[in-house]
Design an enzyme around this catalytic site. Structure first.
Site, PDB file in Angstrom:
ATOM      1  N   LYS A 110      60.533  11.090 114.541  1.00  0.00           N
ATOM      2  CA  LYS A 110      60.163   9.711 114.884  1.00  0.00           C
ATOM      3  C   LYS A 110      60.602   9.351 116.302  1.00  0.00           C
ATOM      4  O   LYS A 110      61.126   8.279 116.546  1.00  0.00           O
ATOM      5  CB  LYS A 110      60.796   8.747 113.867  1.00  0.00           C
ATOM      6  CG  LYS A 110      60.358   9.013 112.429  1.00  0.00           C
ATOM      7  CD  LYS A 110      60.996   8.052 111.453  1.00  0.00           C
ATOM      8  CE  LYS A 110      62.371   8.534 111.043  1.00  0.00           C
ATOM      9  NZ  LYS A 110      63.006   7.717 110.004  1.00  0.00           N
ATOM     10  N   CYS A 111      60.353  10.253 117.236  1.00  0.00           N
ATOM     11  CA  CYS A 111      60.802  10.112 118.621  1.00  0.00           C
ATOM     12  C   CYS A 111      59.586  10.002 119.533  1.00  0.00           C
ATOM     13  O   CYS A 111      58.505  10.490 119.208  1.00  0.00           O
ATOM     14  CB  CYS A 111      61.633  11.354 118.974  1.00  0.00           C
ATOM     15  SG  CYS A 111      62.144  11.504 120.692  1.00  0.00           S
ATOM     16  N   GLY A 112      59.762   9.403 120.680  1.00  0.00           N
ATOM     17  CA  GLY A 112      58.684   9.343 121.661  1.00  0.00           C
ATOM     18  C   GLY A 112      58.234  10.716 122.122  1.00  0.00           C
ATOM     19  O   GLY A 112      57.107  10.889 122.579  1.00  0.00           O
TER      20      GLY A 112
END
Length: 158
Positions: free
Chosen positions: A35-37
């Site tokens: 769930k990271c950029g």
């Protein structure tokens, strides 16, 4: 002298894996997060793996939740997310810490071999460590470096 083959890690499906099994291969070790950029880098990592695995590349993904809680709690959920959203087929391992007292010994060693800007700590998800066929760390790449920008360095080792 320590090298990659001196370590063991638990796969995302719960088996113990000796990293000595990767002796003779070029290895790209990456701390990942779902769930990271930078999560879209899974696609680039998978492309590198698909394009170069027959020449001796393996990508090893190590989920980590030490940066802004950007990883799922459960390894099964992580595996499903990576496969469904990015078609990940490269080896994934159980969630680990990459910094601090609880850091997996592999990452303690990787950090000591290839320090980063402002010390050796891993600063964020998708930090990448390149290991040659003899198990020596030969490069470290910031999360902002996309996988395709590492391809030339990988090919030079293959």
């Amino acid at each position: 002298m320590t090298n990659l083959q001196d370590f063991e890690a638990r796969t995302i499906t719960g088996q113990d894996q000796r990293l000595a099994d990767y002796l003779g291969m070029v290895v790209l070790v990456v701390n990942t997060a779902s769930k990271c950029g930078f999560t879209p880098q899974f696609a680039g990592l998978e492309k590198l793996y698909e394009d170069l695995r027959d020449q001796g590349l393996v990508v090893l993904g190590f989920p980590c939740d030490q940066f802004a809680n950007q990883e799922f709690a459960d390894d099964t959920e992580i595996a499903e997310f990576c496969q469904l959203n990015y078609g990940v087929t490269f080896p994934m391992f159980a969630k680990v810490d990459v910094n601090g007292r609880g850091a997996h010994p592999l990452f303690t060693w990787l950090r000591s071999e290839a320090g980063g800007v402002l010390g050796d700590a891993v600063k964020w998800n998708f930090t990448k460590f390149l290991v040659d066929r003899e198990g020596r760390v030969v490069g470290r790449y910031a999360p902002t470096v996309p996988p395709e920008d590492i391809e030339a360095d990988i090919r030079a080792l293959l």
